[in-house]
Scaffold this motif. Structure first.
Motif, PDB file in Angstrom:
ATOM      1  N   UNK A   1       0.038   0.414  46.210  1.00 29.03           N
ATOM      2  CA  UNK A   1       1.257   1.000  45.646  1.00 29.03           C
ATOM      3  C   UNK A   1       2.489   0.408  46.325  1.00 29.03           C
ATOM      4  N   UNK A   2       2.378   0.091  47.607  1.00 26.79           N
ATOM      5  CA  UNK A   2       3.524  -0.447  48.351  1.00 26.79           C
ATOM      6  C   UNK A   2       3.967  -1.818  47.835  1.00 26.79           C
ATOM      7  N   UNK A   3       3.136  -2.487  47.052  1.00 23.66           N
ATOM      8  CA  UNK A   3       3.508  -3.781  46.465  1.00 23.66           C
ATOM      9  C   UNK A   3       4.543  -3.624  45.354  1.00 23.66           C
ATOM     10  N   UNK A   4       4.636  -2.422  44.790  1.00 23.06           N
ATOM     11  CA  UNK A   4       5.555  -2.156  43.685  1.00 23.06           C
ATOM     12  C   UNK A   4       6.949  -1.879  44.248  1.00 23.06           C
ATOM     13  N   UNK A   5       7.734  -2.934  44.394  1.00 25.58           N
ATOM     14  CA  UNK A   5       9.075  -2.852  44.963  1.00 25.58           C
ATOM     15  C   UNK A   5      10.075  -3.499  44.010  1.00 25.58           C
ATOM     16  N   UNK A   6      11.339  -3.077  44.066  1.00 27.75           N
ATOM     17  CA  UNK A   6      12.335  -3.720  43.216  1.00 27.75           C
ATOM     18  C   UNK A   6      12.337  -5.243  43.417  1.00 27.75           C
ATOM     19  N   UNK A   7      12.403  -5.954  42.296  1.00 28.95           N
ATOM     20  CA  UNK A   7      12.397  -7.412  42.323  1.00 28.95           C
ATOM     21  C   UNK A   7      11.029  -8.020  42.050  1.00 28.95           C
ATOM     22  N   UNK A   8       9.958  -7.237  42.215  1.00 35.29           N
ATOM     23  CA  UNK A   8       8.615  -7.750  41.932  1.00 35.29           C
ATOM     24  C   UNK A   8       8.420  -7.862  40.416  1.00 35.29           C
ATOM     25  N   UNK A   9       7.619  -8.824  40.009  1.00 40.43           N
ATOM     26  CA  UNK A   9       7.283  -8.996  38.598  1.00 40.43           C
ATOM     27  C   UNK A   9       5.941  -8.329  38.327  1.00 40.43           C
ATOM     28  N   UNK A  10       5.883  -7.597  37.213  1.00 40.27           N
ATOM     29  CA  UNK A  10       4.664  -6.902  36.816  1.00 40.27           C
ATOM     30  C   UNK A  10       4.199  -7.456  35.477  1.00 40.27           C
ATOM     31  N   UNK A  11       2.890  -7.695  35.372  1.00 38.13           N
ATOM     32  CA  UNK A  11       2.242  -8.079  34.127  1.00 38.13           C
ATOM     33  C   UNK A  11       1.239  -6.984  33.792  1.00 38.13           C
ATOM     34  N   UNK A  12       1.243  -6.511  32.563  1.00 43.90           N
ATOM     35  CA  UNK A  12       0.345  -5.439  32.150  1.00 43.90           C
ATOM     36  C   UNK A  12      -0.177  -5.726  30.751  1.00 43.90           C
ATOM     37  N   UNK A  13      -1.324  -5.154  30.450  1.00 46.59           N
ATOM     38  CA  UNK A  13      -1.822  -5.171  29.076  1.00 46.59           C
ATOM     39  C   UNK A  13      -2.395  -3.798  28.765  1.00 46.59           C
ATOM     40  N   UNK A  14      -1.994  -3.259  27.615  1.00 47.48           N
ATOM     41  CA  UNK A  14      -2.446  -1.959  27.137  1.00 47.48           C
ATOM     42  C   UNK A  14      -3.221  -2.133  25.839  1.00 47.48           C
ATOM     43  N   UNK A  15      -4.294  -1.368  25.681  1.00 48.51           N
ATOM     44  CA  UNK A  15      -5.011  -1.287  24.410  1.00 48.51           C
ATOM     45  C   UNK A  15      -4.351  -0.194  23.586  1.00 48.51           C
ATOM     46  N   UNK A  16      -4.043  -0.480  22.348  1.00 46.33           N
ATOM     47  CA  UNK A  16      -3.373   0.479  21.476  1.00 46.33           C
ATOM     48  C   UNK A  16      -4.398   1.134  20.552  1.00 46.33           C
ATOM     49  N   UNK A  17      -5.241   1.954  21.140  1.00 45.66           N
ATOM     50  CA  UNK A  17      -6.268   2.663  20.390  1.00 45.66           C
ATOM     51  C   UNK A  17      -5.622   3.816  19.630  1.00 45.66           C
ATOM     52  N   UNK A  18      -6.229   4.229  18.534  1.00 43.45           N
ATOM     53  CA  UNK A  18      -5.644   5.245  17.661  1.00 43.45           C
ATOM     54  C   UNK A  18      -6.074   6.661  18.068  1.00 43.45           C
ATOM     55  N   UNK A  19      -5.095   7.581  18.029  1.00 40.29           N
ATOM     56  CA  UNK A  19      -5.406   8.992  18.218  1.00 40.29           C
ATOM     57  C   UNK A  19      -5.989   9.558  16.922  1.00 40.29           C
ATOM     58  N   UNK A  20      -6.763  10.645  17.038  1.00 40.47           N
ATOM     59  CA  UNK A  20      -7.242  11.342  15.845  1.00 40.47           C
ATOM     60  C   UNK A  20      -6.056  11.846  15.026  1.00 40.47           C
TER      61      UNK A  20
END
Length: 177
Positions: free
Chosen positions: A134-153
């Motif tokens: 968690x300490x790596x998440x500091x202002x100025x750091x770049x974040x790459x993420x991927x989310x699956x967009x699964x459907x709700x009922x």
């Protein structure tokens, strides 16, 4: 930054039914700090509960629809890996880091605000498989993420899909630009 396209498969190529890497980056610049696979391995009950909710006819307004397979199943992973399920690739620079939650008193940051590479600003939860990261998440750091967009009922207004975080990488401190 193009970090998402190296793992596209051809339509005829069979899937393996497991999470495959989705983020493509230089190991010298980023650390992969989260995969959903690692989270589910540490808490397999999540898969059972999510699948039970999908299959429960007495809960028609709760849980995932199952369009792309039951959460965490080989069919579900193949839907992700073969790009049948929509995915959202996110990249940005951390503008703010904070502890969210009305009653949160852990002293650990759990939210970030990203200045998105595509423009705009958006809040996200901090995902790591190791709390020390968690300490790596500091202002100025770049974040790459991927989310699956699964459907709700039953989609909520403005939220038709779930946005399940599959993978997160963060820039190493010496590579912040």
């Amino acid at each position: 930054m193009n970090f998402s396209h190296r793992f596209f498969r051809s339509q005829g190529e069979p899937g393996r039914g497991v999470q495959e890497p989705l983020l493509d980056f230089l190991d010298s610049e980023f650390w992969r700090v989260y995969t959903l696979t690692a989270e589910l391995e540490s808490d397999p009950q999540q898969v059972k509960l999510a699948q039970a909710l999908t299959l429960n006819p007495d809960k028609p307004h709760m849980g995932l629809k199952g369009t792309y397979g039951l959460f965490g199943s080989p069919e579900w992973w193949n839907s992700i890996n073969l790009r049948r399920m929509p995915l959202r690739f996110i990249s940005g620079t951390i503008a703010e880091v904070y502890e969210a939650g009305q009653d949160s008193k852990t002293g650990l940051n759990n939210e970030i605000v990203l200045d998105l590479s595509a423009g705009g600003r958006e809040s996200f939860g901090i995902y790591t498989n190791n709390k020390k990261q968690v300490k790596l998440f500091t202002p100025g750091a770049t974040v790459l993420m991927v989310d699956a967009l699964d459907e709700y009922k039953r989609p909520a207004r403005g939220f038709p899909d779930s946005g399940i975080t599959l993978e997160v990488a963060i820039s190493k401190p010496d590579s912040h630009r």
